[in-house]
Structure formats: C-alpha cells, structure tokens
Write a protein that holds these residues in place. Structure first.
Motif, PDB file in Angstrom:
ATOM      1  N   MET A   1       0.052  -0.522   2.188  1.00 63.82           N
ATOM      2  CA  MET A   1      -0.916  -0.795   1.152  1.00 63.82           C
ATOM      3  C   MET A   1      -1.196  -2.290   1.153  1.00 63.82           C
ATOM      4  N   GLU A   2      -2.423  -2.665   1.128  1.00 59.17           N
ATOM      5  CA  GLU A   2      -2.693  -4.089   1.080  1.00 59.17           C
ATOM      6  C   GLU A   2      -2.262  -4.635  -0.268  1.00 59.17           C
TER       7      GLU A   2
ATOM      8  N   SER B   1       2.747   6.549  -4.685  1.00 62.08           N
ATOM      9  CA  SER B   1       1.807   7.451  -4.004  1.00 62.08           C
ATOM     10  C   SER B   1       0.403   6.832  -3.950  1.00 62.08           C
ATOM     11  N   HIS B   2      -0.194   6.848  -2.762  1.00 62.52           N
ATOM     12  CA  HIS B   2      -1.538   6.269  -2.616  1.00 62.52           C
ATOM     13  C   HIS B   2      -2.166   6.767  -1.318  1.00 62.52           C
ATOM     14  N   SER B   3      -3.483   6.623  -1.218  1.00 60.04           N
ATOM     15  CA  SER B   3      -4.117   6.675   0.094  1.00 60.04           C
ATOM     16  C   SER B   3      -4.565   5.246   0.379  1.00 60.04           C
ATOM     17  N   ASP B   4      -4.631   4.865   1.639  1.00 56.79           N
ATOM     18  CA  ASP B   4      -5.041   3.492   1.944  1.00 56.79           C
ATOM     19  C   ASP B   4      -6.552   3.373   1.727  1.00 56.79           C
ATOM     20  N   MET B   5      -6.991   2.199   1.304  1.00 59.46           N
ATOM     21  CA  MET B   5      -8.381   2.084   0.859  1.00 59.46           C
ATOM     22  C   MET B   5      -9.394   1.840   1.986  1.00 59.46           C
TER      23      MET B   5
ATOM     24  N   VAL C   1      -2.519  11.054   1.557  1.00 59.84           N
ATOM     25  CA  VAL C   1      -1.752  10.493   0.437  1.00 59.84           C
ATOM     26  C   VAL C   1      -0.310  10.344   0.922  1.00 59.84           C
ATOM     27  N   HIS C   2       0.240   9.161   0.729  1.00 58.41           N
ATOM     28  CA  HIS C   2       1.596   8.912   1.228  1.00 58.41           C
ATOM     29  C   HIS C   2       2.346   7.994   0.265  1.00 58.41           C
ATOM     30  N   ARG C   3       3.648   7.909   0.453  1.00 59.13           N
ATOM     31  CA  ARG C   3       4.493   7.048  -0.382  1.00 59.13           C
ATOM     32  C   ARG C   3       5.747   6.721   0.416  1.00 59.13           C
TER      33      ARG C   3
HETATM   34 FE   FE2 Z   1      -0.242   3.012   2.725  1.00 59.32          FE
END
Ligand code: FE2
Ligand code: AKG
Length: 348
Positions: free
Chosen positions: A1-2, A224-228, A280-282
C-alpha cells in the motif's frame, strides 16, 4: 500500500520493548481480527502460479482466468534476475535490522505531505485520532518517473543499497510492461491498451517490515485493502503473512522464494471494465519472526483520467464511471481503503 507520512513510534521499537500487550491503538475490532485458529482450507488453496515462459496459446487462458477469478497470482520465469530479488530483500532487511533507531530516524518521511518518501509507520492521515494502526514499519522509495528519483534520500547502508533499488526498479518496470501487454492480449485488446490507458508510470517501491507481535490474534500487519493504482509486483521472505480475499475467505499466499506476486490494482479493474478484478489483500502478524515484503506499485499520474477500454464498453456497456486518478487517491487516503469502498463508489 502506498504510504502517507505521519509519525508514530516505530512498531519495531514497540516490539523490542518486549511488551506482552500491544498498545490499544493497534487492536482491531473483533470482526476485523485474523482468525488464527482456523483450520487450513480443505484443498491446499492458494493463488494461481503462472509460468511466463509458456507459449501464448497456453499462457493467455491461464492468465485470463487468474485475473478474472483472483486478481492475484504468482509468476515464475519472469525474466527478473533471481539474484536481484535476493539482493532487494537483503538490503531491505539490512536497513531495518542493522541500523539502530536513531540512524533509521534520519530517513523519516515528511509527516505533513501525503505519500512522502522515506521511513515511517503510519499509513493513513486521518483528522480523527481513532485510526487503528497497522503493525508495520516501512520505507517508501519514489522511483519513476525518473524526475522523482533522488537516491540521496535512500539509505546509505549497506553501500550497494541504492544501486540495488535502482536496478530493481528498472526490472520491475519492464516486468510490469510485459504483464500489461499480456493482460491486454488476454482480453482481446491491442497489446499496448492497458499501458496506453495508464500513461507514464508513477512507480513507488515500499519495503514493509512487520516485527514480531506479542498479540497477533488482535492485530493486522496491514489492513484489508485493494491497491489503488494499476499493477503491484510483490516479493516476500519465507515467513508468510500475506492473504488474499477469495469468495469471502482469506487465503494465504505461500512464500515462493523466486516467484513474484502480481496484484491487480483498482485502475486495472476500471480499464478492463470489471472483466478483471483488483485483489483485496492484507498482511497478518505472528509472534515469532519479523517479516519483510517489497511491493512495487505502478500507478497513473494524478492528472490522468482513467476509464473503461472502449472495446470492452462496446460489448457490455460501461460498468464504471471515469475517474481522475488524483481524486481517487485523495478519497482513498481520507476515507481509508476498507476493502474496495473507493472502487465500489465508481460502479455504475
Ligand atoms: Fe497492497
Ligand atoms: O506485506 C505484504 O505482503 C503486503 C503489502 C501490501 O499489500 C502493500 O504494501 O500494499
């Protein structure tokens, strides 16, 4: 994640204090905690593995199904020198493990400016004080366009650190271009379609360091996020902790030393009109061993407008609103990722 520069005590410092309990701001609400006691999935489910040396008639259908069903997969025979992958992990880990806290703090990222370069621990800038913190420290490098690149801001130790990051950056860009061409072709598009839609790559390389955590059942290394952006290329060490969400279940991405994890990010989902999904990953933590990963993000410029490819819209109509990438980034950082909420807001 940035990452966004905000100062916080380095997690490594907390971990070294040998405290038996994590501070309250790292404790996830019950519904977001990892379930460390779950049984392993029945069949050894993991992300697909794709051999990039296969001929296109075999490779492209495999790639298409991995992008459609998972949005994340391993690649092997990717053309990146294996030695360079090992060196990148080694220099990253040397920064976190061989320098003392005061040496590392010389590289602190700028707390007032979003996505600033350097060493930090806190990702989101929030006006509120109730943000739950990730159990992670990081070092973010700005690597492309070349005008953003200033190796004098990167660690001096070990002496070849900067050379390794520069070489790794070039190799990641090449691999990303190769993958974007294959992914475009797997959808029946011109091979340059996705790269043309993204435009000049903004590339950031983030080394993430997850120190051992005394209460892994209460924390997350990375929420938890998806990369933007468009495409993320990730390597990890042999500790394990990356998980991808598939059909409502968290699936472990088993460490494979010489493979690279490809993670489709939100702009690829928009450009492919939802044919391919961002993953979606973490990252989860553990109490025994520190973990290291290196994520290389390839994003559009903030001034770029991203919209679904016309050939795909002609087939099924537009499924996403077009978006100015800079607005997407702003909303991501102010509202937080919470899975894919920012992408979902674009759905038609
Ligand atoms: Fe990521
Ligand atoms: O550490 C990992 O495996 C995940 C890192 C990641 O998802 C990110 O930096 O965006």
């Amino acid at each position: 994640m940035e990452v966004v520069g905000e100062s916080a005590t380095p997690v490594q410092t907390l971990a070294q204090s040998k405290t038996a309990k994590v501070p309250p701001q790292y404790i996830q609400p019950p519904q977001l905690r990892p379930n460390n006691h779950r049984k392993p999935p029945p069949s050894a489910t993991t992300i697909p593995l794709i051999d990039l040396s296969l001929s296109y008639d075999i490779l492209l259908p495999q790639l298409s199904s991995a992008c459609h069903q998972w949005g994340a997969f391993h690649v092997v025979h990717h053309g990146v020198p294996i030695n360079l992958i090992h060196q990148m992990r080694a220099v990253g880990s040397s920064f976190f493990e061989d320098l003392d806290a005061s040496e590392k703090s010389q590289y602190k990222c700028d707390q007032s400016s979003p996505a600033s370069e350097g060493y930090g621990s806190r990702m989101l800038v929030s006006e509120k004080d109730d943000t739950i913190l990730d159990w992670r420290d990081y070092f973010d490098h700005h690597t492309f366009p070349i005008t953003r690149r200033n190796p004098s801001r990167w660690p001096r130790h070990p002496p070849y650190y900067r050379n390794v990051v520069e070489e790794y950056s070039e190799q990641m860009k090449l691999l990303c271009q190769k993958l974007m061409a294959m992914i475009s072709e797997s959808l029946g598009l011109q091979s340059s379609s996705i790269e043309d839609a993204v435009g000049e790559f903004y590339q950031n390389i983030t080394v993430s360091y997850y120190p051992p955590c005394p209460q892994p059942e209460l924390t997350l290394g990375l929420q938890s996020h998806s990369d933007m952006g468009a495409v993320t290329l990730l390597i990890q060490d042999d500790v394990g902790g990356l998980e991808v969400l598939k059909d409502g279940e968290w699936v472990t991405v088993q460490p494979l030393s010489d493979a690279i994890v490809v993670i489709l990010a939100d702009q690829t989902e928009v450009i492919t009109n939802g044919e391919y999904k961002s993953a979606v990953h973490r990252a989860i933590t553990n109490s025994n061993r520190a973990r290291l990963s290196v994520a290389t993000f390839h994003d559009p410029a903030k001034t770029r407008t991203i919209s679904p490819a016309l050939e795909l819209v002609a087939k099924s109509g537009p499924r996403y609103q077009e978006v100015l990438y800079g607005s997407f980034v702003k909303s991501w950082y102010t509202k937080g990722p919470e899975g894919k909420r920012n992408l979902d807001a674009l759905l038609l």
